[in-house]
Design a protein around this motif. Structure first.
Motif, short mmCIF file in Angstrom:
data_model
loop_
_atom_site.label_atom_id
_atom_site.label_comp_id
_atom_site.label_asym_id
_atom_site.label_seq_id
_atom_site.Cartn_x
_atom_site.Cartn_y
_atom_site.Cartn_z
N GLU A 29 0.85 -1.20 0.00
CA GLU A 29 0.00 0.00 0.00
C GLU A 29 0.88 1.24 0.00
O GLU A 29 1.79 1.36 0.81
CB GLU A 29 -0.91 0.00 1.24
N THR A 30 0.57 2.18 -0.94
CA THR A 30 1.29 3.45 -1.02
C THR A 30 0.30 4.58 -1.19
O THR A 30 -0.89 4.34 -1.45
CB THR A 30 2.27 3.45 -2.21
N GLU A 31 0.77 5.81 -1.07
CA GLU A 31 -0.12 6.96 -1.26
C GLU A 31 -0.54 7.12 -2.71
O GLU A 31 -1.47 7.86 -3.03
CB GLU A 31 0.56 8.23 -0.77
N TRP A 32 0.15 6.43 -3.63
CA TRP A 32 -0.22 6.49 -5.05
C TRP A 32 -1.12 5.33 -5.46
O TRP A 32 -1.52 5.21 -6.60
CB TRP A 32 1.05 6.45 -5.92
N ASP A 63 11.00 7.66 -3.98
CA ASP A 63 9.80 8.05 -3.23
C ASP A 63 9.09 6.85 -2.61
O ASP A 63 8.45 6.98 -1.56
CB ASP A 63 8.84 8.79 -4.17
N VAL A 64 9.17 5.70 -3.27
CA VAL A 64 8.43 4.54 -2.77
C VAL A 64 9.22 3.75 -1.74
O VAL A 64 8.70 2.80 -1.16
CB VAL A 64 8.01 3.61 -3.93
N ASP A 66 6.50 -1.24 5.69
CA ASP A 66 5.63 -2.40 5.49
C ASP A 66 6.31 -3.60 6.16
O ASP A 66 7.17 -4.26 5.59
CB ASP A 66 5.42 -2.66 4.00
N PRO A 117 7.33 3.90 1.91
CA PRO A 117 6.27 2.92 2.16
C PRO A 117 6.78 1.48 2.25
O PRO A 117 6.27 0.67 3.03
CB PRO A 117 5.34 3.09 0.95
N GLU A 174 2.21 12.68 -11.61
CA GLU A 174 1.78 11.87 -10.47
C GLU A 174 2.58 10.58 -10.34
O GLU A 174 2.30 9.75 -9.48
CB GLU A 174 0.28 11.54 -10.60
#
Length: 728
Positions: free
Chosen positions: A334-337, A393-394, A401, A397, A387
């Motif tokens: 799960e990520t903000e994107w 950036d990832v 996890d 997350p 976007e």
């Protein structure tokens, strides 16, 4: 001879003290003494200035420390040699002025050389010249120093004098003088031994000098029997290469000297410092591995043979590979994107992306980087350009996890070398899978109850595992380094923006701070935590191995792992191999992965008297008919004495009372009260050492077959004067 003369000759050499023979030397020595004093004073001033220097930035501190270290090393070097740095004098045949050779170079105030460094090309004739090939020299003079003054010297005529000449030009020799060209060497050999080996620059022979100056581009094997000076040659060659080889000069590359045991390291400890080289590392093979401090020899020769081969070394790779298998299940991140489904194939791709040269414990960062690329690529599908997240950036997350982190860490865990090797000896199925060439009986033989009770034969396996795995803490250290650099880059960017906005100059010079190259340079200049590296891990630019005939295939792998260039000096004697050496050097080393070797053979025994070698030769010939038994160049005039073990104390007391100098080696399984100048050793620990008197106690107990013959041969040839054999 004036009271200020450097010469202090004994009565027997009074004829050498005539002013016409030593006047030129005395004058040169005074100039050298003055120049050395001036050099020492100047270096001391430079050191004092460097210590007082104040610097404001990291680069300045690094430069200051480098300067302090340089001047301290130079000062130690100058103070260690003083005037007895002078080895000798050579007089050219063309009538030009004599040249003086020493342990370092010394120049006068006018910049002209007063003393040539022994390693320089100009000094080579001093060592290489012979009467058959004088190398342009008419004569050579060698000095013997004691207490800062010359106690004796020897002249050698290298070219026949022409009719009407009184002697070789510039030698100071008078007509009719008989010059003994071997007397310098023989006088040195006759001196009493001490617990430490000394450098023998004054008496290096031409064949030894040729080996010392040989190229380091190919592995060099120095093959020679007892007393041929193999160790002396290897150590002097080390100093020579540090002076001449561009890969080693000015501390660019490190040098490692590997000896057979710690008594040997103690014995040779002063040689390299006396030659001006203090930074060479010396160790035994056991020192290369932490577990070597407590390891004991393997008691079962069958197990020792198995562990000495390359079969178990080859088992390390598949043993590690079993801990590098990607997860067999998928995972949703799960990520903000948005959510990303990581499939089994995604994990497989990330695991396969690891560079083959990356150590196991350092590779997880590469896996996370590849997984971040995969996640970013999945998130980019169908998303607008503005976007789409970057892989960096990832990483956030992914790091939080916990299920993903546990999944990756279980599939690629951090490992310890001791655990990996220990499991091979505790889990038969694991060993069978990793070493399929072993028979079922051999697998069972290698199992043991206490897997981590390490033996000497385990050390190459532990070393191979540690090299393949890498430092378990390096992963966390690498992340801290990266975080420190990122923080530095951010701080540099903020500072640059502030300076540019506040710049009121007409040229707007601060705008140059936006340059990417400059910002990267500033970031790289920021100190971060240095990666820890074991002292013995290497790589080394050159490695010297003494008693090289003893190394197994597994142990050779330890050496090559630390010297990938293959620049090696290997010193040994096939006839002194403890368990036999039936191959040629070329065959033996090719099997270990060392090819294109150059071999140099030494055949003159400078140490062992002829009386002893006459008795030692049949001992080794019976077991190894083709042994390289060297020819002794001198006799002691003392026969081998025989007796019984209960006479040991009497033999020692009498010899020590009769000899104020010299050391004794008692070789055998005995216990005696500690005495100064007496060492008790096994044949194995006596290798590489030498004593004025050697006492063998029950030599027949040293073993049977080739092992026993080699042990007795090694023990007998340790003496420089006398041998006493005590048998039950």
């Amino acid at each position: 001879m004036t009271s200020t003369s450097t010469f202090n000759l004994p009565e027997r050499a009074a004829h050498k003290a005539e002013p016409e023979r030593i006047g030129a030397d005395d004058a040169r020595f005074r100039r050298i003494r003055e120049a050395l004093a001036a050099d020492i004073a100047e270096v001391q001033r430079n050191l004092d200035a460097a210590l007082l220097a104040r610097t404001g930035d990291a680069q300045g501190r690094v430069e200051r420390e480098a300067s302090v270290d340089h001047f301290r090393r130079r000062l130690r070097g100058l103070r260690s040699v003083e005037l007895d740095a002078v080895l000798g004098r050579m007089t050219p045949a063309d009538g030009s002025h004599p040249l003086y050779v020493g342990r370092l170079a010394v120049h006068g105030p006018d910049g002209k050389p007063l003393l040539l460094d022994w390693r320089s090309p100009a000094a080579e004739p001093f060592f290489a010249a012979t009467r058959a090939e004088p190398k342009g020299l008419a004569s050579r003079r060698r000095y013997r120093w004691a207490g800062g003054r010359i106690r004796d010297y020897w002249d050698e005529t290298l070219q026949d004098a022409q009719p009407g000449e009184s002697g070789a030009a510039g030698t100071g020799s008078t007509a009719g003088t008989s010059l003994d060209e071997e007397s310098a060497l023989l006088a040195t050999l006759a001196q009493a031994r001490t617990p430490k080996m000394t450098n023998v620059l004054t008496t290096l022979a031409a064949d030894q000098d040729a080996i010392i100056r040989a190229s380091s581009r190919r592995p060099l094997v120095v093959d020679g029997g007892p007393g041929t000076g193999k160790t002396v040659v290897a150590l002097h060659r080390t100093a020579y290469l540090l002076y001449t080889d561009p890969r080693l000069r000015d501390r660019r590359g490190r040098v490692l000297v590997v000896g057979p045991h710690h008594p040997y390291l103690h014995y040779v400890a002063d040689v390299l410092p006396s030659l001006g080289e203090e930074d060479v590392l010396t160790c035994t093979l056991a020192d290369l591995v932490p577990e070597g401090a407590t390891a004991v020899p393997e008691g079962d020769p069958r197990i020792a043979a198995l562990k000495s081969s390359s079969a178990l070394i080859a088992a390390i790779e598949p043993a590690v590979a079993l801990y590098e298998e990607p997860p067999a299940v998928g995972h949703v991140l799960e990520t903000e994107w948005g959510a990303v489904q990581l499939e089994r194939d995604d994990f497989a791709d990330a695991f396969e992306a690891v560079d083959p040269g990356t150590a196991h414990n350092l590779a997880r960062e590469e896996i996370w980087d590849e997984l971040a690329e995969i996640v970013a690529a999945k998130l980019a599908v169908g998303a607008d350009a503005d976007e789409r997240p970057d892989p960096a950036d990832v990483r956030g997350p992914m790091a939080v996890d916990e299920e993903l982190v546990a999944l990756v860490h279980r599939a690629w865990p951090l490992l310890e070398a001791a655990d990996l090797v220990g499991d091979l000896f505790e889990v038969p199925a694991y060993l069978r899978r990793c070493a399929p060439s072993l028979s079922a009986q051999e697998v069972d033989l290698l199992q043991r109850e206490k897997a981590r009770d390490w033996t000497v034969e385990d050390l190459p396996l532990l070393d191979a595992a540690r090299h393949r795995l890498g430092d378990p803490s390096a992963d966390a250290r690498s992340r801290r380094q990266d975080a420190a650099r990122r923080e530095t880059v951010s701080e540099v960017a903020l500072m640059s923006d502030y300076l540019i906005e506040s710049d009121s100059s007409d040229m707007q010079v601060m705008s140059m701070l936006r340059g990417e190259d400059l910002q990267n340079a500033l970031a790289e200049a920021t100190p971060v935590e240095a990666a820890s590296s074991g002292r013995w891990d290497g790589p080394f630019a050159h490695v010297v191995v003494d008693e090289a005939q003893e190394l197994s295939d597994a142990q050779w792998a330890m050496i090559l792992r630390r010297c990938p260039s293959g620049s090696l000096t290997l010193v040994g004697d096939r006839a002194q191999a403890a368990h036999g050496f039936t191959e040629t050097w070329e065959e033996r080393l090719a099997r270990a992965g060392i090819d294109r070797i150059k071999r140099a053979t030494l055949t003159l025994n400078y140490r062992t008297p002829a009386e002893v070698m006459e008795q030692a030769e049949p001992v080794i010939r019976a077991a190894l008919p083709d042994a390289n038994v060297p020819t002794s160049i001198r006799e002691s005039g003392l026969p081998i004495r025989h007796g019984r073990p209960e006479q040991l104390e009497e033999v020692l007391e009498r010899w020590l009372a009769e000899h104020e100098e010299g050391i004794v080696g008692v070789i055998g399984e005995v216990e005696i009260a500690p005495r100064e100048r007496v060492q008790v050793l096994t044949p194995r620990l006596a290798k590489g050492l030498e004593f004025d008197l050697v006492v063998l106690v029950d030599p027949e107990s040293f073993g049977v077959g080739i092992d026993g013959a080699v042990a007795r041969y090694v023990a007998m040839t340790r003496t420089t004067r006398e041998l006493v054999v005590l048998t039950s």
